[in-house]
Design a protein around this motif. Structure first.
Motif, PDB file in Angstrom:
ATOM      1  N   PHE A 215      16.417  80.882  61.048  1.00 60.87           N
ATOM      2  CA  PHE A 215      16.573  80.623  62.865  1.00 60.87           C
ATOM      3  C   PHE A 215      17.862  80.000  63.058  1.00 60.87           C
ATOM      4  N   GLY A 216      18.854  80.803  63.736  1.00 64.17           N
ATOM      5  CA  GLY A 216      19.958  80.210  63.833  1.00 64.17           C
ATOM      6  C   GLY A 216      20.335  79.867  65.207  1.00 64.17           C
ATOM      7  N   LEU A 217      20.395  78.659  65.385  1.00 61.24           N
ATOM      8  CA  LEU A 217      20.494  77.995  66.700  1.00 61.24           C
ATOM      9  C   LEU A 217      21.865  77.051  66.853  1.00 61.24           C
ATOM     10  N   THR A 218      21.600  76.123  65.871  1.00 60.18           N
ATOM     11  CA  THR A 218      22.761  75.165  65.959  1.00 60.18           C
ATOM     12  C   THR A 218      24.107  75.706  65.219  1.00 60.18           C
TER      13      THR A 218
ATOM     14  N   SER B  83      22.659  69.013  69.457  1.00 58.21           N
ATOM     15  CA  SER B  83      21.608  68.568  70.171  1.00 58.21           C
ATOM     16  C   SER B  83      21.911  69.520  71.679  1.00 58.21           C
TER      17      SER B  83
ATOM     18  N   MET C 122      25.292  76.752  61.910  1.00 56.65           N
ATOM     19  CA  MET C 122      25.375  75.673  60.734  1.00 56.65           C
ATOM     20  C   MET C 122      24.208  75.022  60.626  1.00 56.65           C
TER      21      MET C 122
ATOM     22  N   ILE D  83      21.533  76.006  58.596  1.00 57.86           N
ATOM     23  CA  ILE D  83      20.390  77.079  58.882  1.00 57.86           C
ATOM     24  C   ILE D  83      19.296  76.850  57.554  1.00 57.86           C
TER      25      ILE D  83
ATOM     26  N   LEU E 299      16.655  66.373  51.937  1.00 58.31           N
ATOM     27  CA  LEU E 299      16.218  68.086  51.940  1.00 58.31           C
ATOM     28  C   LEU E 299      16.709  68.680  50.897  1.00 58.31           C
TER      29      LEU E 299
ATOM     30  N   SER F  84      16.763  63.987  57.288  1.00 58.27           N
ATOM     31  CA  SER F  84      16.795  65.170  58.045  1.00 58.27           C
ATOM     32  C   SER F  84      15.712  65.569  59.083  1.00 58.27           C
TER      33      SER F  84
ATOM     34  N   THR G  75      16.497  64.268  62.407  1.00 57.44           N
ATOM     35  CA  THR G  75      17.584  64.609  62.872  1.00 57.44           C
ATOM     36  C   THR G  75      17.242  66.291  63.424  1.00 57.44           C
TER      37      THR G  75
ATOM     38  N   THR H  32      16.992  65.402  67.851  1.00 64.43           N
ATOM     39  CA  THR H  32      17.098  64.181  67.390  1.00 64.43           C
ATOM     40  C   THR H  32      16.033  63.007  67.866  1.00 64.43           C
TER      41      THR H  32
ATOM     42  N   GLU I 208      16.822  60.690  69.549  1.00 63.20           N
ATOM     43  CA  GLU I 208      17.342  60.582  70.913  1.00 63.20           C
ATOM     44  C   GLU I 208      17.050  61.575  71.835  1.00 63.20           C
TER      45      GLU I 208
ATOM     46  N   LEU J 210      14.924  61.141  75.255  1.00 62.76           N
ATOM     47  CA  LEU J 210      15.388  61.454  76.688  1.00 62.76           C
ATOM     48  C   LEU J 210      14.708  62.543  77.203  1.00 62.76           C
TER      49      LEU J 210
HETATM   50  P1  FAD Z   1      24.793  66.049  67.517  1.00 60.13           P
HETATM   51  O1  FAD Z   1      23.833  66.799  68.381  1.00 60.13           O
HETATM   52  O2  FAD Z   1      26.187  66.080  67.382  1.00 60.13           O
HETATM   53  O3  FAD Z   1      24.280  64.503  67.534  1.00 60.13           O
HETATM   54  C1  FAD Z   1      24.870  63.532  66.982  1.00 60.13           C
HETATM   55  C2  FAD Z   1      24.173  62.028  67.221  1.00 60.13           C
HETATM   56  O4  FAD Z   1      24.553  61.930  68.695  1.00 60.13           O
HETATM   57  C3  FAD Z   1      22.717  62.108  67.402  1.00 60.13           C
HETATM   58  O5  FAD Z   1      22.174  60.786  67.020  1.00 60.13           O
HETATM   59  C4  FAD Z   1      22.164  62.716  68.629  1.00 60.13           C
HETATM   60  O6  FAD Z   1      20.942  62.145  69.070  1.00 60.13           O
HETATM   61  C5  FAD Z   1      23.361  61.920  69.656  1.00 60.13           C
HETATM   62  N1  FAD Z   1      23.437  62.428  71.033  1.00 60.13           N
HETATM   63  C6  FAD Z   1      23.769  63.724  71.419  1.00 60.13           C
HETATM   64  N2  FAD Z   1      23.836  63.951  72.422  1.00 60.13           N
HETATM   65  C7  FAD Z   1      23.371  62.688  72.943  1.00 60.13           C
HETATM   66  C8  FAD Z   1      22.901  62.205  74.449  1.00 60.13           C
HETATM   67  N3  FAD Z   1      23.236  62.955  75.716  1.00 60.13           N
HETATM   68  N4  FAD Z   1      22.334  60.960  74.488  1.00 60.13           N
HETATM   69  C9  FAD Z   1      22.243  60.363  73.460  1.00 60.13           C
HETATM   70  N5  FAD Z   1      22.684  60.442  72.224  1.00 60.13           N
HETATM   71  C10 FAD Z   1      23.188  61.853  71.894  1.00 60.13           C
HETATM   72  N6  FAD Z   1      19.376  74.156  63.000  1.00 60.13           N
HETATM   73  C11 FAD Z   1      18.952  75.422  63.313  1.00 60.13           C
HETATM   74  O7  FAD Z   1      19.225  75.881  64.289  1.00 60.13           O
HETATM   75  N7  FAD Z   1      18.131  76.034  62.380  1.00 60.13           N
HETATM   76  C12 FAD Z   1      17.808  75.395  61.376  1.00 60.13           C
HETATM   77  O8  FAD Z   1      17.140  76.019  60.489  1.00 60.13           O
HETATM   78  C13 FAD Z   1      18.359  74.114  60.901  1.00 60.13           C
HETATM   79  N8  FAD Z   1      17.682  73.519  59.858  1.00 60.13           N
HETATM   80  C14 FAD Z   1      18.448  72.250  59.471  1.00 60.13           C
HETATM   81  C15 FAD Z   1      17.990  71.622  58.246  1.00 60.13           C
HETATM   82  C16 FAD Z   1      18.584  70.307  57.758  1.00 60.13           C
HETATM   83  C17 FAD Z   1      18.472  69.859  56.597  1.00 60.13           C
HETATM   84  C18 FAD Z   1      19.201  69.771  58.856  1.00 60.13           C
HETATM   85  C19 FAD Z   1      19.871  68.352  58.558  1.00 60.13           C
HETATM   86  C20 FAD Z   1      19.553  70.250  60.307  1.00 60.13           C
HETATM   87  C21 FAD Z   1      19.121  71.515  60.449  1.00 60.13           C
HETATM   88  N9  FAD Z   1      19.458  72.135  61.855  1.00 60.13           N
HETATM   89  C22 FAD Z   1      19.171  73.450  61.857  1.00 60.13           C
HETATM   90  C23 FAD Z   1      20.147  71.476  62.633  1.00 60.13           C
HETATM   91  C24 FAD Z   1      19.632  70.392  63.551  1.00 60.13           C
HETATM   92  O9  FAD Z   1      18.703  71.028  64.490  1.00 60.13           O
HETATM   93  C25 FAD Z   1      20.598  69.715  64.282  1.00 60.13           C
HETATM   94  O10 FAD Z   1      21.352  68.902  63.293  1.00 60.13           O
HETATM   95  C26 FAD Z   1      20.172  68.649  65.219  1.00 60.13           C
HETATM   96  O11 FAD Z   1      19.713  69.472  66.366  1.00 60.13           O
HETATM   97  C27 FAD Z   1      21.363  67.757  65.685  1.00 60.13           C
HETATM   98  O12 FAD Z   1      22.571  68.335  65.981  1.00 60.13           O
HETATM   99  P2  FAD Z   1      23.974  67.696  65.362  1.00 60.13           P
HETATM  100  O13 FAD Z   1      23.499  67.669  63.858  1.00 60.13           O
HETATM  101  O14 FAD Z   1      24.949  68.887  65.711  1.00 60.13           O
HETATM  102  O15 FAD Z   1      24.174  66.480  65.899  1.00 60.13           O
END
Ligand code: FAD
Ligand code: TGC
Length: 394
Positions: free
Chosen positions: A140-143, A149, A172, A174, A216, A368, A371, A375, A377, A381
């Motif tokens: 599932f590719g969203l990020t 976030s 990224m 995924i 993980l 993980s 996050t 997350t 946060e 929110l």
């Molecule tokens: P960011 O969004 O850059 O956040 C960094 C920090 O800033 C966090 O602490 C966050 O809470 C904070 N922050 C951001 N915005 C705000 C705000 N408005 N107010 C306060 N704080 C804020 N994604 C997929 O789509 N599919 C997957 O299968 C998948 N698998 C994953 C597997 C692993 C092992 C990991 C580690 C991640 C995976 N993810 C996946 C991605 C995951 O969903 C994202 O890492 C997550 O949504 C956070 O995005 P980011 O890492 O870019 O952090």
């Protein structure tokens, strides 16, 4: 009321929460617990240490054979289990390792759920039975690298070319990406965000694995690269807007509410056993008040979390579970689970950092879990907005 006439105190179920479970629920739990005990626990330290799960495809098929893939979906070879039974499954799998629960969450709650919820009949027939059997793994590719976030800003684009769709962009982090037979990819279109089913092997699509994770490690995590990936018109899912992917996340987040308590339970049990056998100052460390305070506090948070998971499961089964309530559960249970694992680690002293014991592995995995799927946060929110009526995301 005489204590002797009451059921005995059970350290593994101090609140008697098992009384809430039906014989069918208990049977599901026992099946998954036994499978995880036989197939995951004997090898998990090795997989975690090497960062490889060489048997992942075989494990997926076995999980399919016990009905764990897309288990609360109806039809198409899915088990049609209750939300509580799905939750118990997540808890048992994550008591073994978060990576194995992730495999199942992404397969069932994200990839299969997206197809089941937003797919055409033809898409469902093509993919769901094979995915329920574990013959095809989904991701599932969203990020994206620059949008985690805040998926509303995603840069992956899908443009029309005749009746075809052409996708370009990057995803990224995924889960299951490099082993997936089908990727559910979310992209911007002229009509807002839409989902697309991208079969592995489609020209322009690749899924290199992300290495050097400290968490993980018994899970495949990948980048998805889409370079002018041409797909037929019928590859698109029938939903527009962020409610498509976010609706799928509800289901996966719900599973994590339970799963996190599995990791916490395994760590608590390891700490309790260790406290009974490790002797310092001529007595088991479990006899010191400070250790007992830790164990009591861990047990309180663990079983409160399990009760919360049950409550949310019953609401989901009744069709009454709101996304804000799922945020409540994910926020609390993952945050408390990681604290339980960290406290368990202290009780094990130096042994706590060893892979001979499960607690450091669980604590590392939960970084993980804390996050992904929103997350801490983000869930604060979501709740903050529900409580105040004020949107503090932007
Ligand atoms: P960011 O969004 O850059 O956040 C960094 C920090 O800033 C966090 O602490 C966050 O809470 C904070 N922050 C951001 N915005 C705000 C705000 N408005 N107010 C306060 N704080 C804020 N994604 C997929 O789509 N599919 C997957 O299968 C998948 N698998 C994953 C597997 C692993 C092992 C990991 C580690 C991640 C995976 N993810 C996946 C991605 C995951 O969903 C994202 O890492 C997550 O949504 C956070 O995005 P980011 O890492 O870019 O952090
Ligand atoms: P916002 O304006 O609030 O909403 C946009 C549209 O979406 C709808 N919506 C939801 N629908 C269903 N369920 C939910 N939980 C929903 N939340 C929002 C909303 O009603 C609206 O619909 P419509 O029809 O009115 O357009 O959107 P926003 O841009 O302000 O963002 C809100 C926010 C921050 C909560 C959201 O973006 C978010 O949840 N961000 C976190 C991203 C995230 O969780 N990513 C997870 C990626 S997948 C993953 O991590 C898998 S790991 C799996 C594993 O290995 O186990």
């Amino acid at each position: 009321m005489s204590a002797s006439s009451l059921p005995a105190f059970d350290p593994s179920d101090p609140l008697g929460v098992d009384d809430l479970l039906s014989p069918e629920d208990l049977a599901v739990r026992d099946t998954v617990r036994q499978w995880a005990g036989d197939r995951v626990l004997p090898r998990i330290a090795e997989w975690f240490e090497s960062g490889e799960v060489p048997e992942i495809r075989g494990l997926a098929r076995e999980l399919g054979s016990i009905g764990a893939l897309g288990m609360s979906l109806d039809g198409y070879g899915c088990a049609g289990a209750s939300a509580v039974q799905y939750g118990l499954t997540c808890m048992e799998l994550e008591a073994a390792d978060s990576g194995i629960r992730s495999l199942v969450s992404v397969q069932g709650s994200l990839a299969m759920y997206a197809i089941h919820r937003w797919g055409s009949e033809e898409q469902k027939q093509r993919w769901l039975p094979a995915m329920a059997a574990g013959e095809v793994i989904g991701c599932f590719g969203l990020t994206e690298p620059d949008h985690g976030s805040d998926p509303a800003g995603m840069r992956t684009r899908a443009r029309r070319d005749g009746t075809d769709w052409v996708l370009t962009g990057r995803k990224m982090w995924i889960t299951n990406g490099s082993v997936a037979g089908v990727a559910v990819v979310w992209a911007q279109t002229e009509d807002g965000v839409r989902g697309f089913l991208v079969p592995a092997g489609t020209p322009g699509f690749s899924a290199p694995e992300i290495r050097h994770k400290m968490s993980l490690r018994a899970s495949v995590t990948s980048e998805l690269i889409l370079d002018e990936v041409r797909l037929p018109a019928d590859s698109a899912l029938e939903v527009q807007g962020l409610r498509g992917p976010l609706g799928c996340l509800n289901h996966a987040r719900y599973g994590i509410v339970w799963g996190a308590m599995g990791a916490a339970r395994a760590s608590f049990e390891a700490a309790l056993e260790y406290a009974g056998s490790r002797v310092q100052f001529d007595r088991p460390i479990g006899g010191f008040q400070l250790t007992q305070a830790k164990l009591a506090d861990m047990a309180v948070e663990l079983h409160k979390g399990v009760l919360l998971a049950h409550h949310l499961g019953r609401r989901l089964d009744a069709g009454r579970l709101r996304p804000e309530q799922i945020s409540f559960g994910k926020l609390n249970n993952v945050r408390e689970a990681i604290e339980i694992c960290r406290t368990a680690r202290t009780i094990l002293g130096a042994n706590g950092i060893s892979l001979e014991y499960p607690v450091m592995r669980h604590a590392a995995n939960l970084e993980s879990v804390l996050t992904y799927e929103g997350t801490v946060e983000m869930h604060q929110l979501v709740l903050g907005k529900a409580l105040t009526g004020l949107d503090a995301f932007r």
